[in-house]
Design a protein around this motif. Structure first.
Motif, mmCIF file in Angstrom:
data_model
loop_
_atom_site.group_PDB
_atom_site.id
_atom_site.type_symbol
_atom_site.label_atom_id
_atom_site.label_comp_id
_atom_site.label_asym_id
_atom_site.label_seq_id
_atom_site.Cartn_x
_atom_site.Cartn_y
_atom_site.Cartn_z
ATOM 1 N N THR A 1 0.829 -1.211 0.000
ATOM 2 C CA THR A 1 0.000 0.000 0.000
ATOM 3 C C THR A 1 0.861 1.258 0.000
ATOM 4 O O THR A 1 0.515 2.249 -0.650
ATOM 5 N N ASP B 1 2.275 1.634 -3.548
ATOM 6 C CA ASP B 1 1.200 2.056 -4.447
ATOM 7 C C ASP B 1 0.934 3.550 -4.288
ATOM 8 O O ASP B 1 0.705 4.261 -5.285
ATOM 9 N N ARG C 1 3.811 5.352 -6.101
ATOM 10 C CA ARG C 1 3.843 5.172 -7.556
ATOM 11 C C ARG C 1 2.639 5.780 -8.248
ATOM 12 O O ARG C 1 2.730 6.168 -9.417
ATOM 13 N N ARG C 2 1.513 5.867 -7.563
ATOM 14 C CA ARG C 2 0.361 6.548 -8.174
ATOM 15 C C ARG C 2 0.677 8.004 -8.447
ATOM 16 O O ARG C 2 0.185 8.590 -9.414
#
Length: 542
Positions: free
Chosen positions: A353, A356, A359-360
């Motif tokens: 998480t 993520d 990287r988002r």
């Protein structure tokens, strides 16, 4: 450079009860005129620590705190077991005082018995070592410091702060063959887990600051534990439960370098009764990161044991979102420390998480790597290092996770160097502060090891390759290319010469349940990636 642009001023620490920012006549929240030297690898640190302790004599003062201490851990071969080294120092009249986390049970893969035995060995020789459980439920004392003071010989005074415990697994070197005295870890690490770690050696007036941190904890009048069972066991074992008075603190050592150091800490706001030196806790590690990250423009270089928790990495994500040229390199363990049914999911939930989240926002500007030795065995990354734009650098006991930023006791050093590095780019952030020698040299030393760039003579191609890493974009690409080459060599069956470098692109294990994780942090209602029930997060904000 204005130190207040990067460092916390006193009011930003959020803890008016500490003596740390009241020690100097100008009440500055940082300390100038120091020599700070990174000690990369436990073997380097242990050898220097052994020499320093061996040179101490009657009347000198040795203070230490630790998360885990194994009395039989050798600093440099047979006869240099840390318990014996400290006991010999106490026997010859050195004042030895230690604070060890009392720890949870060994049956839960903690270190209760080891810490007790180290304390007993020191006490039998005339020193004093307390088992300290003055933490919030589920928390730990995670600070790792050693202070050596020499009344009448202040030029010898030194403090060590960082991520290296006085215990098994830590005595590894640049070859990453692992400590011969090893604790069991995940099967991938083998019988002697390779270990990457960093400690900071401090000389100059900041030694007095580190000593003041120890004294605040030592002089806390609260009972070492609130557990009735623990208190009963203390009586049965006749354990030392009250700290003897320390000798008065001697004047700080004289200035001797170009490094300005700010001590940053985490203390929880303890339930029922707080620390007298931090009644509402302290979050200066988290706040120090938040302030420094607001100035990040080119490159955040991070080595961390965990890199967990979306709440914590949110500040890194904000920096990436607001600065489109900013890149982030993370070096983390490729495999979690434990691969049990419970510990593996807890590790992976937090890490997946968190990555993520980064990287988002950052996309391909975020690159995360694991390490391996030349035999292909993963290297466990235990270092806690951050370098921002070759200007601000941090080395400490704290990880990028919620525990370290809110719940455990931690100690970290943020360093700014007066000296600017003459190699281009001289101002990677474009803020007029300039690249600083300490921060840049720290990043380059770590990067060169991971890329297998050996020390090279000036003017050679090797030296030019090293200097090229000064450019944040070139450094980012060098890591990317090295990892891609090593990954391809493994994918191709390891045929032909092994490419230089130790970097592997980090790919989380492909476990079916990870695909079912919700896109929101709803799963945190069931499992906290830092290992604590959510209800214990009350007031743990930064």
């Amino acid at each position: 450079m204005r130190y207040a642009d990067w460092f916390l001023v006193s009011r930003e620490r959020g803890n008016t009860a500490t003596r740390l920012d009241e020690r100097r006549p100008d009440r500055a929240a940082w300390c100038e005129g120091n020599d700070a030297r990174p000690l990369v690898h436990g073997a380097v640190y242990f050898a220097e620590l052994l020499a320093g302790i061996s040179a101490m004599r009657a009347g000198d003062l040795l203070l230490f705190t630790d998360w885990r201490g194994d009395p039989d851990e050798r600093l440099a071969g047979p006869g240099t077991e840390i318990g014996a080294v400290l006991a010999r120092a106490a026997a010859r009249g050195v004042i030895v005082k230690g604070l060890l986390w009392r720890s949870h049970l060994d049956s839960l893969q903690f270190s209760e018995e080891e810490n007790r035995h180290l304390g007993e060995e020191i006490e039998q020789a005339g020193g004093e070592c307390l088992l300290d459980m003055r933490v919030r439920p589920g928390g730990s004392h995670h600070q790792k410091m050693v202070v050596l003071r020499h009344p009448g010989r202040p030029e010898l005074d030194v403090a060590y702060v960082g991520g290296i415990d006085l215990c098994h697994n830590r005595n590894d070197d640049a070859t990453h063959r692992g400590d011969r005295q090893s604790l069991p870890m995940a099967d991938a690490y083998g019988p002697h887990p390779p270990w990457h770690d960093v400690q900071l050696a401090l000389r100059g007036p900041v030694v007095g600051d580190v000593e003041a941190v120890f004294r605040e904890r030592w002089e806390d009048p609260s009972p070492l534990s609130r557990s009735p069972l623990t208190r009963l066991r203390e009586r049965l074992h006749r354990e030392d439960v009250r700290a003897d008075r320390l000798p008065p603190q001697t004047p700080d050592p004289a200035r001797r370098g170009t490094h300005t150091v700010q001590l940053l800490r985490t203390y929880p706001n303890r339930l029922l009764r707080g620390y007298p030196f931090a009644p509402d806790g302290e979050r200066s590690i988290a706040r120090g990161y938040l302030k420094a990250l607001r100035r990040a423009r080119a490159l955040i270089y991070l080595e961390d044991q965990y890199l967990w928790s979306p709440r914590v990495v949110a500040c890194f994500a904000r920096a990436l979102a607001t600065q489109p040229q900013l890149r982030l390199i993370g070096v983390i363990p490729a495999v979690p420390e434990q691969d049990g049914r419970l510990t593996l999911p807890m590790n992976l939930i937090g890490r997946i998480t968190a990555l993520d989240t980064l990287r988002r926002v950052g996309g391909d500007r975020v690159a995360v790597y694991g390490l391996e030795n030349d035999a292909g065995t993963p290297v466990y990354v235990h270092a806690k290092v951050c370098v921002i734009d070759d200007t601000w650098a941090s080395i400490g006991s704290d990880n990028v996770n919620l525990r370290s930023w809110t719940h455990d006791s931690e100690l970290s050093c943020a360093v700014l160097d007066r000296r600017t590095d003459p190699r281009p780019p001289q101002d990677p952030a474009g803020l007029g502060d300039g690249a600083r020698v300490f921060a840049r040299e720290l990043r380059l030393e770590l990067m060169q090891e991971h890329l297998d760039l050996a020390a090279a003579a000036p003017g050679t191609a090797g030296q030019r390759a090293q200097d090229a890493l000064c450019d944040p974009l070139a450094a980012f690409r060098a890591f990317e290319e090295s990892a891609a080459a090593l990954d391809a060599w493994h994918t191709g069956g390891r045929r032909g010469p092994r490419p230089p470098g130790r970097l592997r692109r980090y790919v989380p294990p492909d476990l079916p349940w990870t695909q079912r994780l919700p896109a929101t942090p709803l799963h945190h209602a069931l499992v906290d990636p830092d290992g604590r029930p959510l209800r214990l997060r009350r007031r743990n904000t930064f």
